[in-house]
Write a protein that holds these residues in place. Structure first.
Motif, PDB file in Angstrom:
ATOM      1  N   ALA A  10     -12.365  65.803  47.028  1.00 48.73           N
ATOM      2  CA  ALA A  10     -12.266  64.732  47.729  1.00 48.73           C
ATOM      3  C   ALA A  10     -11.086  63.902  46.905  1.00 48.73           C
ATOM      4  O   ALA A  10     -10.500  63.246  47.832  1.00 48.73           O
ATOM      5  N   ARG A  11     -11.136  63.492  45.687  1.00 50.29           N
ATOM      6  CA  ARG A  11     -10.274  62.775  44.949  1.00 50.29           C
ATOM      7  C   ARG A  11      -9.351  63.665  43.814  1.00 50.29           C
ATOM      8  O   ARG A  11     -10.109  64.710  43.250  1.00 50.29           O
ATOM      9  N   ALA A  12      -8.159  63.102  43.606  1.00 56.84           N
ATOM     10  CA  ALA A  12      -7.265  63.700  42.642  1.00 56.84           C
ATOM     11  C   ALA A  12      -8.034  63.661  41.342  1.00 56.84           C
ATOM     12  O   ALA A  12      -7.918  64.521  40.368  1.00 56.84           O
ATOM     13  N   GLU A  13      -8.665  62.538  41.075  1.00 55.44           N
ATOM     14  CA  GLU A  13      -9.432  62.220  39.911  1.00 55.44           C
ATOM     15  C   GLU A  13     -10.450  63.482  39.536  1.00 55.44           C
ATOM     16  O   GLU A  13     -10.907  64.047  38.257  1.00 55.44           O
ATOM     17  N   TYR A  14     -11.172  64.077  40.689  1.00 55.78           N
ATOM     18  CA  TYR A  14     -12.043  65.189  40.234  1.00 55.78           C
ATOM     19  C   TYR A  14     -11.505  66.350  40.126  1.00 55.78           C
ATOM     20  O   TYR A  14     -11.997  67.261  39.552  1.00 55.78           O
ATOM     21  N   VAL A  15     -10.135  66.652  40.841  1.00 47.48           N
ATOM     22  CA  VAL A  15      -9.635  67.840  40.306  1.00 47.48           C
ATOM     23  C   VAL A  15      -9.073  67.799  38.718  1.00 47.48           C
ATOM     24  O   VAL A  15      -9.352  68.814  38.181  1.00 47.48           O
ATOM     25  N   THR A  16      -8.776  66.463  38.293  1.00 48.98           N
ATOM     26  CA  THR A  16      -8.471  66.398  36.672  1.00 48.98           C
ATOM     27  C   THR A  16      -9.670  66.896  35.940  1.00 48.98           C
ATOM     28  O   THR A  16      -9.731  67.436  35.059  1.00 48.98           O
TER      29      THR A  16
ATOM     30  N   THR B 253      -1.915  70.938  30.293  1.00 45.05           N
ATOM     31  CA  THR B 253      -0.618  71.010  29.202  1.00 45.05           C
ATOM     32  C   THR B 253      -0.998  69.444  28.367  1.00 45.05           C
ATOM     33  O   THR B 253      -2.293  68.996  28.608  1.00 45.05           O
ATOM     34  N   GLU B 254      -0.293  68.969  27.473  1.00 45.02           N
ATOM     35  CA  GLU B 254      -0.737  67.869  26.760  1.00 45.02           C
ATOM     36  C   GLU B 254      -0.798  66.344  27.656  1.00 45.02           C
ATOM     37  O   GLU B 254      -1.790  65.796  27.351  1.00 45.02           O
ATOM     38  N   GLU B 255      -0.185  66.499  28.600  1.00 43.17           N
ATOM     39  CA  GLU B 255      -0.097  65.442  29.660  1.00 43.17           C
ATOM     40  C   GLU B 255      -1.458  65.594  30.429  1.00 43.17           C
ATOM     41  O   GLU B 255      -2.161  64.458  30.794  1.00 43.17           O
ATOM     42  N   ASP B 256      -1.756  66.580  30.647  1.00 39.83           N
ATOM     43  CA  ASP B 256      -3.045  67.062  31.457  1.00 39.83           C
ATOM     44  C   ASP B 256      -4.337  66.661  30.897  1.00 39.83           C
ATOM     45  O   ASP B 256      -5.158  66.048  31.185  1.00 39.83           O
ATOM     46  N   ARG B 257      -4.234  66.858  29.306  1.00 39.05           N
ATOM     47  CA  ARG B 257      -5.433  66.757  28.490  1.00 39.05           C
ATOM     48  C   ARG B 257      -5.536  65.101  28.418  1.00 39.05           C
ATOM     49  O   ARG B 257      -6.638  64.688  28.304  1.00 39.05           O
ATOM     50  N   THR B 258      -4.151  64.330  28.221  1.00 41.25           N
ATOM     51  CA  THR B 258      -4.505  62.875  28.134  1.00 41.25           C
ATOM     52  C   THR B 258      -5.029  62.351  29.426  1.00 41.25           C
ATOM     53  O   THR B 258      -5.898  61.531  29.249  1.00 41.25           O
ATOM     54  N   ARG B 259      -4.823  62.728  30.476  1.00 44.23           N
ATOM     55  CA  ARG B 259      -5.259  62.456  31.778  1.00 44.23           C
ATOM     56  C   ARG B 259      -6.632  62.794  31.901  1.00 44.23           C
ATOM     57  O   ARG B 259      -7.534  61.983  32.435  1.00 44.23           O
ATOM     58  N   PHE B 260      -7.139  63.886  31.414  1.00 47.53           N
ATOM     59  CA  PHE B 260      -8.583  64.312  31.497  1.00 47.53           C
ATOM     60  C   PHE B 260      -9.323  63.293  30.727  1.00 47.53           C
ATOM     61  O   PHE B 260     -10.400  62.841  31.124  1.00 47.53           O
ATOM     62  N   ALA B 261      -8.596  62.898  29.311  1.00 46.00           N
ATOM     63  CA  ALA B 261      -9.338  62.342  28.605  1.00 46.00           C
ATOM     64  C   ALA B 261      -9.782  60.771  29.257  1.00 46.00           C
ATOM     65  O   ALA B 261     -10.813  60.086  29.018  1.00 46.00           O
ATOM     66  N   GLU B 262      -8.713  60.146  30.030  1.00 42.43           N
ATOM     67  CA  GLU B 262      -8.834  59.053  30.647  1.00 42.43           C
ATOM     68  C   GLU B 262      -9.884  59.189  31.664  1.00 42.43           C
ATOM     69  O   GLU B 262     -10.610  58.115  31.814  1.00 42.43           O
ATOM     70  N   VAL B 263      -9.816  60.062  32.498  1.00 38.31           N
ATOM     71  CA  VAL B 263     -10.678  60.409  33.652  1.00 38.31           C
ATOM     72  C   VAL B 263     -12.085  60.529  32.934  1.00 38.31           C
ATOM     73  O   VAL B 263     -13.065  59.832  33.609  1.00 38.31           O
ATOM     74  N   TYR B 264     -12.342  61.365  31.844  1.00 34.17           N
ATOM     75  CA  TYR B 264     -13.568  61.498  31.211  1.00 34.17           C
ATOM     76  C   TYR B 264     -14.392  60.040  30.808  1.00 34.17           C
ATOM     77  O   TYR B 264     -15.240  59.744  30.892  1.00 34.17           O
ATOM     78  N   ARG B 265     -13.376  59.229  30.266  1.00 39.24           N
ATOM     79  CA  ARG B 265     -13.759  58.077  29.803  1.00 39.24           C
ATOM     80  C   ARG B 265     -14.094  57.046  30.883  1.00 39.24           C
ATOM     81  O   ARG B 265     -15.211  56.424  30.881  1.00 39.24           O
ATOM     82  N   ALA B 266     -13.478  56.958  31.942  1.00 41.89           N
ATOM     83  CA  ALA B 266     -13.638  56.106  33.042  1.00 41.89           C
ATOM     84  C   ALA B 266     -15.169  56.696  33.591  1.00 41.89           C
ATOM     85  O   ALA B 266     -15.825  55.720  34.028  1.00 41.89           O
ATOM     86  N   GLU B 267     -15.160  57.797  33.843  1.00 43.59           N
ATOM     87  CA  GLU B 267     -16.457  58.504  34.409  1.00 43.59           C
ATOM     88  C   GLU B 267     -17.727  57.960  33.626  1.00 43.59           C
ATOM     89  O   GLU B 267     -18.822  57.699  33.889  1.00 43.59           O
ATOM     90  N   ASN B 268     -17.762  58.205  32.250  1.00 43.02           N
ATOM     91  CA  ASN B 268     -18.603  57.778  31.331  1.00 43.02           C
ATOM     92  C   ASN B 268     -19.043  56.152  31.363  1.00 43.02           C
ATOM     93  O   ASN B 268     -20.140  55.820  31.374  1.00 43.02           O
ATOM     94  N   ASP B 269     -17.817  55.521  31.382  1.00 37.85           N
ATOM     95  CA  ASP B 269     -18.029  54.040  31.701  1.00 37.85           C
ATOM     96  C   ASP B 269     -19.103  53.691  32.975  1.00 37.85           C
ATOM     97  O   ASP B 269     -20.005  52.641  33.285  1.00 37.85           O
ATOM     98  N   GLU B 270     -18.524  54.514  34.041  1.00 38.83           N
ATOM     99  CA  GLU B 270     -19.315  54.342  35.385  1.00 38.83           C
ATOM    100  C   GLU B 270     -20.709  54.580  35.264  1.00 38.83           C
ATOM    101  O   GLU B 270     -21.616  53.946  35.749  1.00 38.83           O
TER     102      GLU B 270
END
Length: 87
Positions: free
Chosen positions: A25-31, A43-60
């Motif tokens: 449903a959302r691009a964040e879920y794909v990441t 890629t390294e950029e994808d790994r950085t984006r994944f880390a950001e999404v993972y931290r945001a999910e943990n905060d929620e």
């Protein structure tokens, strides 16, 4: 793996995993999915984006747990006071 059909987002964008084609449903879920299920393709950029999404999910999740705890404590004291008044 559950391949449940989901509603497509109203914005009309396609949020599917490029490796397995699973829709989201959302691009964040794909990441998030790609980081957990297909880490070898990131890629390294994808790994950085994944880390950001993972931290945001943990905060929620932490915020949800705190809110749930506050509700449970409130309910406990409400029932305690009701018991004291009605008993």
């Amino acid at each position: 793996m559950d391949r449940t059909v989901i509603d497509r987002p109203a914005d009309g964008e396609d949020h599917t995993c490029p490796q397995c084609g699973r829709p989201f449903a959302r691009a964040e879920y794909v990441t998030f999915h790609r980081g957990l299920e297909h880490p070898e393709t990131l890629t390294e950029e994808d790994r950085t984006r994944f880390a950001e999404v993972y931290r945001a999910e943990n905060d929620e999740i932490k915020r949800f747990r705190l809110k749930a705890l506050a509700v449970l404590i409130g309910m406990y004291f409400t029932f305690l006071y009701l018991y004291l008044v009605l008993a």
